[in-house]
Design a protein around this motif. Structure first.
Motif, short mmCIF file in Angstrom:
data_model
loop_
_atom_site.label_atom_id
_atom_site.label_comp_id
_atom_site.label_asym_id
_atom_site.label_seq_id
_atom_site.Cartn_x
_atom_site.Cartn_y
_atom_site.Cartn_z
N GLY A 38 30.02 38.93 33.84
CA GLY A 38 30.74 39.31 32.63
C GLY A 38 31.57 40.56 32.82
N TRP A 39 32.66 40.64 32.05
CA TRP A 39 33.58 41.78 32.08
C TRP A 39 33.85 42.23 30.65
CZ3 TRP A 39 35.29 43.41 37.07
CH2 TRP A 39 34.88 42.58 38.11
N GLY A 40 34.94 41.74 30.04
CA GLY A 40 35.20 42.09 28.65
C GLY A 40 34.08 41.59 27.76
N ILE A 41 33.57 42.47 26.87
CA ILE A 41 32.43 42.09 26.02
C ILE A 41 32.52 42.85 24.70
CG2 ILE A 41 30.96 43.86 27.07
CD1 ILE A 41 28.59 41.89 26.70
N ARG A 42 32.25 42.15 23.60
CA ARG A 42 32.28 42.79 22.29
C ARG A 42 31.27 42.13 21.36
NH1 ARG A 42 34.93 47.33 20.56
NH2 ARG A 42 35.66 46.30 18.69
N PHE A 43 30.64 42.97 20.52
CA PHE A 43 29.88 42.46 19.39
C PHE A 43 30.87 42.08 18.29
CE2 PHE A 43 26.33 45.11 21.13
CZ PHE A 43 25.34 44.13 21.14
N VAL A 44 30.90 40.83 17.89
CA VAL A 44 31.78 40.37 16.81
C VAL A 44 31.02 39.38 15.94
CG1 VAL A 44 33.94 40.69 18.09
CG2 VAL A 44 32.76 38.51 18.23
N ASP A 45 31.16 39.51 14.65
CA ASP A 45 30.52 38.56 13.72
C ASP A 45 31.51 37.42 13.48
OD1 ASP A 45 29.21 37.19 11.77
OD2 ASP A 45 29.08 38.86 10.35
N TYR A 46 31.47 36.41 14.36
CA TYR A 46 32.51 35.38 14.32
C TYR A 46 32.40 34.47 13.11
CZ TYR A 46 29.25 31.73 15.95
OH TYR A 46 28.22 30.83 16.04
N ASP A 47 31.20 34.33 12.53
CA ASP A 47 31.02 33.43 11.39
C ASP A 47 30.77 34.17 10.09
OD1 ASP A 47 28.55 34.36 12.14
OD2 ASP A 47 27.57 32.39 12.19
N ASN A 48 30.92 35.50 10.11
CA ASN A 48 30.81 36.33 8.90
C ASN A 48 29.49 36.19 8.17
OD1 ASN A 48 33.34 37.51 9.23
ND2 ASN A 48 34.39 35.92 8.06
N ASP A 49 28.41 35.96 8.93
CA ASP A 49 27.10 35.80 8.29
C ASP A 49 26.34 37.12 8.17
OD1 ASP A 49 26.41 36.22 10.93
OD2 ASP A 49 25.01 34.53 11.05
N GLY A 50 26.97 38.21 8.65
CA GLY A 50 26.33 39.51 8.56
C GLY A 50 25.58 39.93 9.81
N TRP A 51 25.61 39.09 10.85
CA TRP A 51 24.95 39.41 12.12
C TRP A 51 25.99 39.45 13.22
CZ3 TRP A 51 20.06 41.01 11.85
CH2 TRP A 51 19.29 40.59 10.77
N LYS A 52 25.98 40.50 14.04
CA LYS A 52 26.96 40.67 15.11
C LYS A 52 26.60 39.79 16.30
CE LYS A 52 28.04 45.44 13.80
NZ LYS A 52 27.09 45.52 12.65
N ASP A 53 27.51 38.90 16.64
CA ASP A 53 27.36 37.99 17.76
C ASP A 53 28.00 38.61 19.00
OD1 ASP A 53 26.43 35.89 15.82
OD2 ASP A 53 28.51 36.09 15.15
N LEU A 54 27.94 37.91 20.13
CA LEU A 54 28.53 38.42 21.38
C LEU A 54 29.58 37.46 21.90
CD1 LEU A 54 25.46 39.84 23.35
CD2 LEU A 54 27.52 41.11 22.69
N LEU A 55 30.75 38.01 22.23
CA LEU A 55 31.82 37.25 22.87
C LEU A 55 32.11 37.92 24.21
CD1 LEU A 55 33.93 34.95 22.54
CD2 LEU A 55 35.48 36.69 21.58
N ILE A 56 32.14 37.11 25.30
CA ILE A 56 32.20 37.69 26.64
C ILE A 56 33.19 36.92 27.51
CG2 ILE A 56 30.84 38.40 28.64
CD1 ILE A 56 28.33 38.07 26.82
N ALA A 57 34.08 37.66 28.20
CA ALA A 57 34.97 37.08 29.21
C ALA A 57 34.26 37.13 30.55
CB ALA A 57 36.28 37.85 29.27
N GLN A 58 34.34 36.02 31.32
CA GLN A 58 33.52 35.90 32.53
C GLN A 58 34.33 35.44 33.74
OE1 GLN A 58 29.12 34.96 30.88
NE2 GLN A 58 30.42 33.17 30.90
#
Length: 550
Positions: free
Chosen positions: A356-376
């Motif tokens: 993994g390289w680029g990584i961010r906590f993002v709430d992609y579905d707006n449910d109130g929990w921060k998910d993870l999106l990662i470039a690999q």
């Protein structure tokens, strides 16, 4: 958590994947990263470059800035500096038009760049209301002042922030809370073109040398003196520990009202710098248990993010790395220490064979929990020859936060997660202003990708744009708490994090079923505290820092 409970959560998450779609071609964005491949196997070739999502003309739409490499000779003489010899090597600025497509405005803006570009950090360093750019490179860092008319001026020499050596990640942050953004510039290694290839003598198996071959080097820290001038103060502030640094993220991890720094290092201990409040910092990575993995081993720290994934009010850490190391997730225990939770949260299982390289906590579905999106993507083109289970090109990873752990929902979240790239930089932000977080990803020696989040959900959201007055104008370092009937969430205003990249400064919250936030509480860097009540959901809200506590 009991296994049965975790599996139940996994089933629930599998039924709620994302829906992401690549729109690069239809957006008219065209960017090809330059990463020469030489027989000498110079380590510089593997690193890729970053990307920024920022609104340079204040029209309410995010624009994209790409950092690019440069030609490298085969071989290069010692002391040589790569040069951008043609338009194919330029950094590029893409302006978003009203119809959602982009136009290349690089020449008009004056942002072609120099050297072998690496990272970018966007922020308004002089508080004039326009976002400026700092671009790192092997061969000359540049500070570009935004003139407010669509052009930028290179003010590097006047500002005194050129630096030296192989610079990598950078972050704008007000280290002394004087209302002016300072600049932390990471450097990767004490390196020159005496880099030798390692491994087998055959051309097919010749590889890039391990970072252990090279000496660490201290970062540069530039204090903003005002008037467009900076002074280098890394040693004075206690931030001069030699490192092999790539990613940087900021947050107030111990909730003492002062911003702290985390630096992701490649194949050595990771660094956590605690702000002591007396104008200096102390490196406490080992003491706080965020310097190594759960078995006490170092790893190839690359991308990083510093955010509260479990909504307990304390910023946590995630650091990605190379295959066979598993990405590191550290839970903030609230007593100055962290617990390594990659295994218990499911992160280890889904990342063991990935890089993994680029990584961010993002709430992609707006449910109130921060998910993870990662470039690999791996760093060695030949990795599959020696490790058949690994790949040089890899799809992105989307890990859904169930509130009890993370579940890999990539395969169900769109065709983009089935495309294999040599992923590197990644910036996130709401590109089309629809209340869902999108991304732009760069690849090493390949095309960039613009990715829209089109996840269908009835969940609500709130995006805040902070304007500081006593604090820095971007509000960087402010801590935001949003409370609904379901509980509270927390975020730090920042453009830093990820890998060599700079993300949207606006703060996004998914609100789940709530149609309003009961309260929005902001702790500004100046020390002023502000509370807003009954804030309507599904809007972009500008919040101005008040003169006194509210």
């Amino acid at each position: 958590m009991r296994l049965s409970a975790f599996l139940a959560c996994a089933v629930l998450a599998a039924n709620q994947p994302g829906a992401f779609r690549e729109i690069t071609a239809e957006s008219h964005v065209k960017f090809q990263h330059v990463a020469p491949k030489t027989s000498k196997k110079y380590l510089l070739e593997t690193m890729g470059s970053g990307v920024a999502l920022f609104d340079y003309d204040n029209d309410g739409r995010l624009d994209i800035f790409f950092v690019n490499g440069a030609p490298i000779g085969d071989p290069m003489p010692l002391g040589a500096i790569p040069r951008k010899t043609g338009p194919e090597h330029w950094n590029r600025l893409w302006h978003q038009k009203t119809d959602g497509t982009f136009e290349d405005v690089t020449e008009k803006a004056g942002l072609q760049g120099v050297g072998y570009g690496m990272g970018v950090a966007a922020a308004d360093y002089d508080n004039d209301g326009f976002e400026d750019l700092y671009v790192t490179a092997y061969g000359g860092n540049k500070l570009y002042h935004n003139n407010g008319n669509g052009t930028f001026t290179d003010v590097t020499e006047r500002a005194g922030v050129g630096g030296s050596g192989w610079s990598s990640g950078a972050a704008w942050v007000d280290l002394d809370q004087d209302g002016l953004l300072d600049l932390v510039v990471l450097r990767y290694a004490d390196w020159d073109f005496n880099d030798l290839w390692c491994g087998e003598h055959t051309e097919e198996l010749r590889g890039y040398c391990h970072p252990d071959v090279f000496k660490p080097i201290a970062p540069l820290v530039f204090h903003n003196d005002g008037g467009g001038h900076f002074t280098e103060v890394a040693q004075k502030l206690g931030l001069a520990k030699p490192a092999k640094a790539l990613g940087i993220a900021i947050a107030d991890y111990d909730r003492d009202g002062r911003i702290d720094l985390y630096i992701a290092n490649d194949s050595m201990t990771e660094f956590l710098y605690h702000n002591k409040g007396n104008g200096t910092f102390e490196e406490v990575g080992l003491m706080s248990e965020v310097a190594v993995d759960g078995d006490g081993r170092t790893y190839a720290g690359m991308g990083v993010d510093f955010a509260d994934y479990d909504n307990d009010g304390r910023p946590d850490l995630v650091v990605d790395n190379l295959a066979n190391q598993v990405y590191a997730l550290y839970h903030n225990d609230g007593d100055g220490s962290f617990t390594y939770v990659s295994q218990s949260t499911g992160i280890a299982r889904m990342t063991l064979l990935h890089s993994g390289w680029g990584i961010r906590f993002v709430d992609y579905d707006n449910d109130g929990w921060k998910d993870l999106l990662i470039a690999q993507g791996h760093d060695l083109p030949s990795i599959q020859l020696t490790f058949p289970q690994l790949r040089y090109r890899e799809p992105m990873l989307l890990a859904r936060n169930t509130g009890h752990g993370f579940v890999d929902v990539s395969a169900q979240s769109g065709a983009v997660f089935h495309e294999a790239w040599v992923g590197r930089g990644m910036a996130t932000g709401d590109i089309d202003n629809d209340g869902r977080i999108d991304a732009v990803v760069t690849t090493n020696g390949g095309e960039a990708h613009v990715i829209l989040n089109q996840t269908q959900t009835s969940n609500h959201w709130l995006t805040l744009s902070l304007t500081g007055h006593k604090s820095n104008r971007d509000g960087i370092g402010a801590e935001v708490k949003v409370t609904t009937a379901s509980g509270s969430q927390y975020a730090t205003v920042t453009t830093a994090g990820s890998y060599l990249s700079s993300s949207d400064k606006r703060v996004h919250f998914g609100l789940g079923p709530a149609t309003a936030a009961r309260t929005v509480e902001i702790a500004w860097p100046s020390g002023i505290r502000q509370t807003l009540k009954d804030v309507r959901a599904d809007q972009f809200l500008r919040v101005d820092e008040p003169a006194t506590r509210q």
